[in-house]
Design a protein around this motif. Structure first.
Motif, PDB file in Angstrom:
ATOM      1  N   TRP A   1      11.149  17.602 -16.618  1.00 45.35           N
ATOM      2  CA  TRP A   1      10.503  17.851 -15.425  1.00 45.35           C
ATOM      3  C   TRP A   1       8.861  18.328 -15.496  1.00 45.35           C
ATOM      4  CZ3 TRP A   1       8.521  22.135 -12.587  1.00 45.35           C
ATOM      5  CH2 TRP A   1       8.538  23.543 -13.364  1.00 45.35           C
ATOM      6  N   GLN A   2       8.390  19.031 -16.457  1.00 49.15           N
ATOM      7  CA  GLN A   2       7.071  19.237 -16.716  1.00 49.15           C
ATOM      8  C   GLN A   2       6.200  17.866 -17.160  1.00 49.15           C
ATOM      9  OE1 GLN A   2       9.800  20.373 -18.768  1.00 49.15           O
ATOM     10  NE2 GLN A   2       9.439  22.319 -19.722  1.00 49.15           N
ATOM     11  N   TRP A   3       6.933  17.032 -17.793  1.00 49.29           N
ATOM     12  CA  TRP A   3       6.027  15.677 -18.035  1.00 49.29           C
ATOM     13  C   TRP A   3       6.291  14.896 -17.033  1.00 49.29           C
ATOM     14  CZ3 TRP A   3       3.650  17.577 -21.768  1.00 49.29           C
ATOM     15  CH2 TRP A   3       4.073  18.287 -22.872  1.00 49.29           C
ATOM     16  N   SER A   4       7.129  14.706 -16.109  1.00 52.06           N
ATOM     17  CA  SER A   4       7.121  14.096 -14.907  1.00 52.06           C
ATOM     18  C   SER A   4       6.193  14.565 -13.818  1.00 52.06           C
ATOM     19  CB  SER A   4       8.489  14.104 -14.175  1.00 52.06           C
ATOM     20  OG  SER A   4       9.076  15.462 -13.784  1.00 52.06           O
ATOM     21  N   MET A   5       6.037  15.879 -13.829  1.00 51.45           N
ATOM     22  CA  MET A   5       4.916  16.394 -13.031  1.00 51.45           C
ATOM     23  C   MET A   5       3.546  16.130 -13.559  1.00 51.45           C
ATOM     24  SD  MET A   5       5.429  18.354 -10.352  1.00 51.45           S
ATOM     25  CE  MET A   5       6.641  19.315  -9.503  1.00 51.45           C
ATOM     26  N   LEU A   6       3.475  15.999 -14.632  1.00 53.66           N
ATOM     27  CA  LEU A   6       2.155  15.850 -15.401  1.00 53.66           C
ATOM     28  C   LEU A   6       1.781  14.318 -15.137  1.00 53.66           C
ATOM     29  CD1 LEU A   6      -0.469  16.782 -16.957  1.00 53.66           C
ATOM     30  CD2 LEU A   6       1.027  16.279 -19.063  1.00 53.66           C
ATOM     31  N   ALA A   7       2.790  13.383 -15.504  1.00 53.53           N
ATOM     32  CA  ALA A   7       2.467  11.889 -15.094  1.00 53.53           C
ATOM     33  C   ALA A   7       2.330  11.372 -13.678  1.00 53.53           C
ATOM     34  CB  ALA A   7       3.855  11.093 -15.730  1.00 53.53           C
ATOM     35  N   ALA A   8       2.936  12.290 -12.905  1.00 48.40           N
ATOM     36  CA  ALA A   8       2.938  12.059 -11.581  1.00 48.40           C
ATOM     37  C   ALA A   8       1.458  12.526 -11.158  1.00 48.40           C
ATOM     38  CB  ALA A   8       3.964  12.896 -10.521  1.00 48.40           C
ATOM     39  N   LEU A   9       0.865  13.647 -11.545  1.00 50.69           N
ATOM     40  CA  LEU A   9      -0.462  14.257 -11.309  1.00 50.69           C
ATOM     41  C   LEU A   9      -1.471  13.141 -11.834  1.00 50.69           C
ATOM     42  CD1 LEU A   9      -2.517  16.126 -10.491  1.00 50.69           C
ATOM     43  CD2 LEU A   9      -2.090  17.184 -12.647  1.00 50.69           C
ATOM     44  N   ALA A  10      -1.254  12.351 -13.127  1.00 47.10           N
ATOM     45  CA  ALA A  10      -1.951  11.453 -13.723  1.00 47.10           C
ATOM     46  C   ALA A  10      -2.203  10.275 -12.871  1.00 47.10           C
ATOM     47  CB  ALA A  10      -1.702  11.271 -15.027  1.00 47.10           C
ATOM     48  N   ILE A  11      -0.940   9.776 -12.293  1.00 47.86           N
ATOM     49  CA  ILE A  11      -1.122   8.369 -11.517  1.00 47.86           C
ATOM     50  C   ILE A  11      -1.598   8.952 -10.138  1.00 47.86           C
ATOM     51  CG2 ILE A  11       0.731   6.837 -10.343  1.00 47.86           C
ATOM     52  CD1 ILE A  11       2.671   7.223 -12.605  1.00 47.86           C
ATOM     53  N   SER A  12      -1.367  10.031  -9.395  1.00 49.97           N
ATOM     54  CA  SER A  12      -2.217  10.140  -8.406  1.00 49.97           C
ATOM     55  C   SER A  12      -3.397  10.126  -8.484  1.00 49.97           C
ATOM     56  CB  SER A  12      -1.335  11.590  -7.672  1.00 49.97           C
ATOM     57  OG  SER A  12      -1.684  12.543  -8.294  1.00 49.97           O
ATOM     58  N   VAL A  13      -3.822  11.018  -9.307  1.00 45.32           N
ATOM     59  CA  VAL A  13      -5.359  10.961  -9.600  1.00 45.32           C
ATOM     60  C   VAL A  13      -6.037   9.636  -9.834  1.00 45.32           C
ATOM     61  CG1 VAL A  13      -7.285  11.816 -11.130  1.00 45.32           C
ATOM     62  CG2 VAL A  13      -5.316  13.328 -10.623  1.00 45.32           C
ATOM     63  N   ALA A  14      -5.462   8.723 -10.681  1.00 45.48           N
ATOM     64  CA  ALA A  14      -5.774   7.568 -10.738  1.00 45.48           C
ATOM     65  C   ALA A  14      -5.839   6.798  -9.634  1.00 45.48           C
ATOM     66  CB  ALA A  14      -4.896   6.744 -11.890  1.00 45.48           C
ATOM     67  N   ILE A  15      -4.738   6.854  -8.639  1.00 41.44           N
ATOM     68  CA  ILE A  15      -4.686   6.005  -7.340  1.00 41.44           C
ATOM     69  C   ILE A  15      -5.929   6.411  -6.453  1.00 41.44           C
ATOM     70  CG2 ILE A  15      -3.332   5.823  -5.368  1.00 41.44           C
ATOM     71  CD1 ILE A  15      -0.648   5.902  -7.147  1.00 41.44           C
ATOM     72  N   PHE A  16      -6.161   7.810  -6.552  1.00 37.06           N
ATOM     73  CA  PHE A  16      -7.025   8.398  -5.620  1.00 37.06           C
ATOM     74  C   PHE A  16      -8.783   7.796  -6.291  1.00 37.06           C
ATOM     75  CE2 PHE A  16     -10.542  11.741  -5.113  1.00 37.06           C
ATOM     76  CZ  PHE A  16     -10.402  11.832  -3.667  1.00 37.06           C
TER      77      PHE A  16
ATOM     78  N   LEU B   1       0.764  -1.281   0.039  1.00 38.50           N
ATOM     79  CA  LEU B   1       0.031  -0.034   0.028  1.00 38.50           C
ATOM     80  C   LEU B   1       0.895   1.324   0.041  1.00 38.50           C
ATOM     81  CD1 LEU B   1      -3.006  -1.063   2.510  1.00 38.50           C
ATOM     82  CD2 LEU B   1      -3.146  -0.729  -0.072  1.00 38.50           C
ATOM     83  N   TYR B   2       2.166   1.135   0.706  1.00 39.16           N
ATOM     84  CA  TYR B   2       2.867   2.358   0.696  1.00 39.16           C
ATOM     85  C   TYR B   2       3.650   2.771  -0.675  1.00 39.16           C
ATOM     86  CZ  TYR B   2       2.380   2.454   5.865  1.00 39.16           C
ATOM     87  OH  TYR B   2       2.091   2.385   7.320  1.00 39.16           O
ATOM     88  N   ALA B   3       3.951   1.492  -1.347  1.00 38.89           N
ATOM     89  CA  ALA B   3       4.633   1.598  -2.671  1.00 38.89           C
ATOM     90  C   ALA B   3       3.622   2.407  -3.363  1.00 38.89           C
ATOM     91  CB  ALA B   3       4.985   0.237  -3.022  1.00 38.89           C
ATOM     92  N   ILE B   4       2.419   1.815  -3.325  1.00 37.10           N
ATOM     93  CA  ILE B   4       1.120   2.272  -4.495  1.00 37.10           C
ATOM     94  C   ILE B   4       1.124   4.013  -3.944  1.00 37.10           C
ATOM     95  CG2 ILE B   4      -1.378   2.309  -5.028  1.00 37.10           C
ATOM     96  CD1 ILE B   4      -1.063  -0.927  -4.548  1.00 37.10           C
ATOM     97  N   ALA B   5       0.781   4.297  -2.797  1.00 39.19           N
ATOM     98  CA  ALA B   5       0.675   5.634  -2.290  1.00 39.19           C
ATOM     99  C   ALA B   5       1.584   6.465  -2.731  1.00 39.19           C
ATOM    100  CB  ALA B   5       0.288   5.666  -0.821  1.00 39.19           C
ATOM    101  N   PHE B   6       3.043   6.186  -2.841  1.00 41.12           N
ATOM    102  CA  PHE B   6       4.075   6.905  -3.202  1.00 41.12           C
ATOM    103  C   PHE B   6       4.575   6.645  -4.526  1.00 41.12           C
ATOM    104  CE2 PHE B   6       4.406   6.787   1.852  1.00 41.12           C
ATOM    105  CZ  PHE B   6       4.310   8.133   1.829  1.00 41.12           C
ATOM    106  N   SER B   7       3.944   5.958  -5.056  1.00 39.86           N
ATOM    107  CA  SER B   7       4.570   5.796  -6.355  1.00 39.86           C
ATOM    108  C   SER B   7       4.604   6.954  -7.341  1.00 39.86           C
ATOM    109  CB  SER B   7       3.441   4.666  -7.378  1.00 39.86           C
ATOM    110  OG  SER B   7       2.509   4.969  -7.474  1.00 39.86           O
ATOM    111  N   PRO B   8       3.457   7.786  -7.297  1.00 40.43           N
ATOM    112  CA  PRO B   8       3.810   9.278  -8.167  1.00 40.43           C
ATOM    113  C   PRO B   8       5.163  10.069  -7.676  1.00 40.43           C
ATOM    114  CG  PRO B   8       1.728   8.968  -7.314  1.00 40.43           C
ATOM    115  CD  PRO B   8       2.232   7.908  -6.926  1.00 40.43           C
ATOM    116  N   TRP B   9       5.478   9.922  -6.344  1.00 42.25           N
ATOM    117  CA  TRP B   9       6.460  10.841  -5.980  1.00 42.25           C
ATOM    118  C   TRP B   9       7.958   9.747  -6.557  1.00 42.25           C
ATOM    119  CZ3 TRP B   9       5.540  15.199  -3.609  1.00 42.25           C
ATOM    120  CH2 TRP B   9       4.416  15.413  -2.935  1.00 42.25           C
ATOM    121  N   ILE B  10       7.710   8.433  -6.389  1.00 43.26           N
ATOM    122  CA  ILE B  10       8.924   8.011  -6.971  1.00 43.26           C
ATOM    123  C   ILE B  10       9.195   8.067  -8.430  1.00 43.26           C
ATOM    124  CG2 ILE B  10       9.880   5.692  -7.271  1.00 43.26           C
ATOM    125  CD1 ILE B  10       8.635   5.068  -4.477  1.00 43.26           C
TER     126      ILE B  10
END
Length: 201
Positions: free
Chosen positions: A21-36, A2-11
């Motif tokens: 970095w613009q695309w890394s931010m966008l990708a992390a946002l997409a993953i965090s929204v999907a997880i939520f 569960l921790y690995a999933i929760a922190f996967s956008p940050w990793i």
């Protein structure tokens, strides 16, 4: 897990090269929204989604900044800001007496243990370790940015301040489980009477 999933956008944000970095931010946002969204669909309580909610907030703001001002002077310090943000989430959850690991732990444990002092204290300790590691990571990453350190060192610190508390969590929980198992395995001790029996003089 569960921790690995929760922190996967940050990793993910940590390992994608800084030039993208613009695309890394966008990708992390997409993953965090999907997880939520997946967590909401499973009807997870809000207390178990503190990190997910905080992740969406950070990466939404970061994506906005990245698209509006790709050359911002803040860019080298964003790894430190990200670590500080997660650290503040952890410290705040302790301040309001709802450590973020408690909500995650409740997903794996039966309701009858949720209010037990050992269960709560264990999660306070674990959350405190995460908070300390994030805060230390923020300081180190800020120092790396100020000194112009190489990308390898920055990634090492970013990954390290997630891996260290994650390993601690796994090992500490294992120790507590063994302690509880020993307590349950020990036969009850006979009562000790000091020279007189109950009901007799």
């Amino acid at each position: 897990m569960l921790y690995a999933i929760a922190f996967s956008p940050w990793i993910l944000y940590a390992v994608i090269p800084a030039v993208w970095w613009q695309w890394s931010m966008l990708a992390a946002l997409a993953i965090s929204v999907a997880i939520f969204v997946a967590a909401v669909a499973r009807r997870r309580p809000a207390a178990a989604m503190i990190i997910e909610i905080g992740s969406m907030m950070f990466f939404a703001a970061g994506t906005t900044l990245a698209l509006a001002d790709p050359g911002t002077a803040l860019h080298p310090y964003l790894p430190a800001v990200s670590a500080l943000w997660v650290g503040l989430i952890a410290w705040f959850s302790l301040l309001i007496r709802n450590p973020f690991t408690l909500g995650i732990a409740k997903l794996k444990e039966p309701p009858e243990v949720w209010r037990q002092p050992l269960f709560v204290r264990t999660n306070v300790i674990i959350t405190a370790v995460w908070a300390i590691c994030f805060t230390a990571g923020a300081v180190l990453l800020a120092a790396c940015a100020a000194a112009g350190a190489g990308r390898g060192l920055v990634i090492g610190v970013q990954v390290g301040h997630f891996v260290v508390p994650m390993v601690f969590t796994i090992r500490y929980v294992a120790v507590i489980r063994k302690r509880v198992a020993r307590m349950h395995a020990e036969p009850p001790k006979p009562p000790v009477f000091s020279g007189q029996y109950h009901g007799l003089r």
